[in-house]
Structure formats: C-alpha cells, structure tokens
Scaffold this motif. Structure first.
Motif, PDB file in Angstrom:
ATOM      1  N   SER A 158       0.832  -1.206   0.000  1.00 41.91           N
ATOM      2  CA  SER A 158       0.000   0.000   0.000  1.00 41.91           C
ATOM      3  C   SER A 158       0.866   1.254   0.000  1.00 41.91           C
ATOM      4  N   PRO A 159       0.560   2.245  -0.863  1.00 38.32           N
ATOM      5  CA  PRO A 159       1.381   3.460  -0.907  1.00 38.32           C
ATOM      6  C   PRO A 159       1.171   4.339   0.317  1.00 38.32           C
ATOM      7  N   PHE A 160       2.221   5.088   0.667  1.00 40.54           N
ATOM      8  CA  PHE A 160       2.185   5.970   1.829  1.00 40.54           C
ATOM      9  C   PHE A 160       2.867   7.272   1.456  1.00 40.54           C
ATOM     10  N   GLY A 161       2.275   8.393   1.846  1.00 36.61           N
ATOM     11  CA  GLY A 161       2.863   9.703   1.579  1.00 36.61           C
ATOM     12  C   GLY A 161       1.848  10.795   1.848  1.00 36.61           C
ATOM     13  N   GLY A 162       2.257  12.051   1.676  1.00 36.60           N
ATOM     14  CA  GLY A 162       1.389  13.141   2.120  1.00 36.60           C
ATOM     15  C   GLY A 162       1.112  14.212   1.090  1.00 36.60           C
ATOM     16  N   TYR A 163       0.371  15.208   1.543  1.00 35.99           N
ATOM     17  CA  TYR A 163       0.069  16.423   0.804  1.00 35.99           C
ATOM     18  C   TYR A 163       0.634  17.617   1.580  1.00 35.99           C
ATOM     19  N   GLU A 206       5.722   6.132  -1.036  1.00 31.47           N
ATOM     20  CA  GLU A 206       6.565   4.981  -0.754  1.00 31.47           C
ATOM     21  C   GLU A 206       5.663   3.790  -0.475  1.00 31.47           C
ATOM     22  N   GLY A 207       6.092   2.617  -0.918  1.00 30.53           N
ATOM     23  CA  GLY A 207       5.282   1.423  -0.741  1.00 30.53           C
ATOM     24  C   GLY A 207       4.413   1.160  -1.951  1.00 30.53           C
ATOM     25  N   GLY A 208       4.074  -0.106  -2.143  1.00 28.72           N
ATOM     26  CA  GLY A 208       3.188  -0.485  -3.238  1.00 28.72           C
ATOM     27  C   GLY A 208       3.823  -0.262  -4.609  1.00 28.72           C
ATOM     28  N   ARG A 209       2.999  -0.453  -5.631  1.00 23.48           N
ATOM     29  CA  ARG A 209       3.449  -0.200  -7.005  1.00 23.48           C
ATOM     30  C   ARG A 209       3.864   1.251  -7.172  1.00 23.48           C
ATOM     31  N   HIS A 210       3.173   2.147  -6.470  1.00 23.69           N
ATOM     32  CA  HIS A 210       3.468   3.583  -6.572  1.00 23.69           C
ATOM     33  C   HIS A 210       4.895   3.902  -6.129  1.00 23.69           C
TER      34      HIS A 210
END
Length: 475
Positions: free
Chosen positions: A450-455, A463-467
């Motif tokens: 699962s992707p992780f990151g912010g705005y 970071e994480g996942g295909r993204h």
C-alpha cells in the motif's frame, strides 16, 4: 490491575562493536575526518558505541562507489536482482531477534514493537519488492522503464530499520544503487544491515552506509552525481532539501511531518476506538510522523470516550524497552525530550488542561508520560505543531462537515483516521480529508503493498506499493 513480573529480553543476542567506520564499496573504511559520535541507549544514557561521522570527501567516495556499481547492478536481469533481495529478506528474518534488540537499545522503543511490528514489516518490504524486480514492464510506467542511477537516501530516528527498508528495497529492485545516511542518534541497525548486505554477497558498492549528522546529509543531497534524493524527516529540513535540489534535475521524494486527525463519531465502537486512539498516538512513544495527535471526538460522546481513554491509559506500562511487558519506552534523545516538554508547557500556558495517568518515571534516561490535553483550541500550538511525542490534543465537533473542516485546518496532510459504523460516512469523509492515508476503524496500519505519503507540508511522492517504484524509475 495485573502485576507483571519483569520479562527482559536478553542483550546477549547482540554483539555491538566498540566503534564503527563507514561501509563503502562493500568494505568497512575509516572516515577521512576525526569527528566521531557516541550513540547512547536513551533508556539508560549508557554509551553503546562510537560511530565515525562521514566528511564531504567520504560522501564523495561512497557516491563514486555507488556509481561504479550501478553499471553492473542495473545490467543484471530483474530476476537476478530479485534473488539478492529475497536473500536479504531471509537473512533479516533469520536475524530478526538480534535486529529487534539492537533497535530497542539504540532507539528506546519497546521490544514488543521492534519484534512484532518493525522487523516483520522490514522483511516484508524486501520480499515485496523482490517480487517486482522482474515485472517492472508491467508496473504501469510504460515499457522498458530504466533506473535513475545513484539514490541518496536520508532517514530519521523513529523507525531506523523500517525507513531503511522503505528506501532501499524499491531502489534496488528498480536497478539503482544507494548511498544511505541513517540518523545520528540511531545508526546501529543500518550498520548491521551493511553486514547483512555483505552476508548476502550483494555486489560491492550497491549499498553504501555513511553515518553522520546534518552536514553529512547535506553533502549527500547536494552531490552532483546523485540522481535521486529520498528524505524522511522534519518539514523544515525537507524545505531546505527542496530548495537545494531545485533546478538540478534530481528526482526527489519527501515524507515530512504530520498532525493527523483521529475522528471518532458517536456511533463508533467505543472500546475499539479507544484502542485505536492509544495505538494512534502512544505507539512508538508518539515518534510517528502519521501519529493521530489530534483527537476529534463528536461532542455527544466526549465525556464517555475520555473516561474510557483515561482508564485505558492507567493500564499502560512505561519502563525498560527490553521488557516484553513495556508499552511506552524511552524518548529517543535529550533534545527531543526538551522539545516535547516545551510544547507541553506551552499547551498549559495557553489554557488547555493537562492530564497524565499516575506514572513513575525511571531516574536515568529520557522519559515522558502519556499525556492528554483537553479544552484545546485550534489556535493552540499543541494543536498545530508536531510534538512528535506521547501527547494527544482533544477537540470536539458536532457534524461531519465540521469534523472535515477542523481536520483539514492544518498545514500538514499525511494521514487521518475515521471511526464510525457507517461505510457511507467513511467514504464521504475519506473523499474530503486532505490526507495521503485515511484509516477506517483502525490506525497506524502499514503494508508494503500500500502506498504511503502526504500532501501540503507533509511532502510529496509515495513509498510502498506499485506507486513506490515510480520514484526510482526514469518513466
């Protein structure tokens, strides 16, 4: 309340050297400077080891080693790179007890968290990205995506080994080579990871570890032969990095601070929500960028929820991080403890009401009790600034629209939590919350897929996942 007998994990599983050099080109080398730093156990202030601090010349050596290795590593078929990543993942699993104890000694987090959360996730990230290494053509970034080159990575002290895995695993899967700088207060698991790279027969120079403080990180970020910069840490340093790489053509991802709202509606399962609130803010002593540090509770259940929350906090055990019964470990450093104390004192001075459970703090080390502030206004600094400690600010709301407005009234946008029995309300809230991750009836749940990151001021990139592959590919 139960009385727990001490259940200490043994330190004998870890062999800490008296001093460490730098890991460059597959070898341990001395720093070209004389500056060395002592890393201490924050629970006892005991010196664990002396660590070399890399100079600008050392960083240049590491980048040159990574550049030289890039030709070999990027030319390997993805299936061959995958074998190395699988091997690293298996060695991490085999040495997980050793790594968990070392992490708790150097960082101060409870062994229960190092053992049951950090280490399984570290191995899982290497396993996950090993699976991607020969499938990059199918990741959604076009045919034949190419690696960028040398990745300069700077990681924080709150999850030293996990942040290393988040950064190194996708970089290597995509065919890049790495120069990584761990935080100055928590270098030991990164240095043990260097040993694991050697144990896995990773080609020399594919992973290089340079230890040091901000000057070392700046030298790495600003090096002209670094193609990609990845940083996790404070928003202030993130701004400096963004300014320094602007116009250079370097690809950048920044995962910065947060001030997440944990939103509890009146129809939420109360006991489940209380556990989620505790996990959201007191996990890892609140040293979590996506911590649920602002509790937004619907006005009609405020008293009932706070009573239950205070009862639950009375059962938390603070103390020796190596004791398997410990819930709250030590604050990572004297400097971080001073910051937490300063903002907490400001919270009281601004008129919020402070509460902590009856809690005896050890005489030595850096400690802060779990703390709740009620009567908090949105203008209070404890509601706006990242405390990065076990401090929860409580605000109330009446309607879902008000909850969204208050949750989004922050310069950050990393995460949020929603507690309600209505699926439609979860989706309605998630659509409107300006946060990179929205948890529903849970909090601080991570998965390598699962992707992780912010705005906003919480950074950009995922970071994480295909993204997480995109940041390390020329697409």
């Amino acid at each position: 309340m139960f009385e727990y007998a001490p259940a200490p994990e043994s330190r004998d599983v870890v062999d800490i050297r008296p001093s460490y050099g730098l890991f460059i080109g597959g070898e341990w080398v001395d720093s070209q400077g004389d500056n060395r730093n002592k890393t201490v156990n924050p629970a006892s202030e005991e010196v664990l080891a002396e660590v070399a601090w890399a100079t600008e010349a050392d960083v240049d050596r590491a980048v040159q080693a990574a550049r030289k290795a890039f030709g070999v590593w990027s030319a390997l078929p993805g299936s061959e790179r995958a074998k190395y990543l699988f091997r690293i993942a298996r060695i991490i699993q085999e040495r997980s007890r050793e790594l968990a104890v070392l992490e708790s000694l150097d960082n101060g987090k409870p062994i229960r968290e190092s053992r049951d959360v950090d280490l399984p996730l570290v191995a899982a990230h290497f396993f996950y990205y090993a699976g991607w290494a020969d499938k990059l053509d199918h990741a959604g970034y076009g045919p034949g995506p190419r690696p960028l080159g040398v990745a300069g990575q700077v990681i924080p002290w709150n999850f030293p080994l996990l942040m290393l895995a988040w950064k190194i695993a996708p970089a290597l899967a995509c065919g890049n080579t790495v120069v990584l700088k761990p935080a100055e207060t928590t270098p030991l698991t990164a240095l043990l990871f260097a040993e694991i790279c050697a144990q896995a027969d990773l080609p020399p120079g594919v992973v290089n570890i340079v230890t040091g403080a901000g000057e070392t990180g700046a030298a790495l970020v600003n090096h002209p032969d670094v193609n990609k910069v990845a940083f996790t840490g404070s928003t202030e340093v993130g701004r400096q990095i963004a300014r320094s790489v602007a116009g250079t053509g370097k690809k950048v991802t920044l995962e910065l601070g947060g001030k997440a709202a944990n939103i509890v509606f009146e129809d939420a399962a109360l006991d489940q929500a209380v556990e989620g609130i505790v996990n959201g803010i007191f996990f890892n002593q609140g040293h979590v960028c996506c911590a649920g540090s602002r509790l937004l509770v619907q006005e009609s259940i405020e008293t009932e929820l706070l009573d239950a929350l205070k009862r639950r906090l009375g059962t938390l055990r603070l103390g020796d991080p190596l004791d398997k019964n410990t819930d709250i470990g030590a604050i990572n450093s004297a400097a971080q403890l001073a910051k937490i104390r300063e903002l907490s004192d400001l919270g009281e001075a601004e008129g919020a009401e402070r509460w902590s459970p009856a809690c005896s703090l050890p005489d030595k080390g850096f400690w802060f009790p779990p703390t709740i502030f009620t009567g908090v206004a949105q203008s209070h600094r404890i509601a706006r600034e990242e405390v990065f400690g076990p401090v929860l600010s409580v605000l109330t709301f009446r309607t879902p629209a008000e909850a969204v407005e208050k949750a989004n009234n922050t310069p950050f946008g990393l995460s949020a939590g929603v507690w309600t029995e209505k699926g439609s309300r979860i989706l309605w809230m998630a659509d409107r919350l300006r946060a990179g991750v929205v948890w529903a009836n849970t909090f601080n749940r991570f998965d390598p897929t699962s992707p992780f990151g912010g705005y906003k001021e919480s950074g950009y990139g995922r970071e994480g996942g295909r993204h997480g592959l995109e940041a390390y590919l020329d697409v």
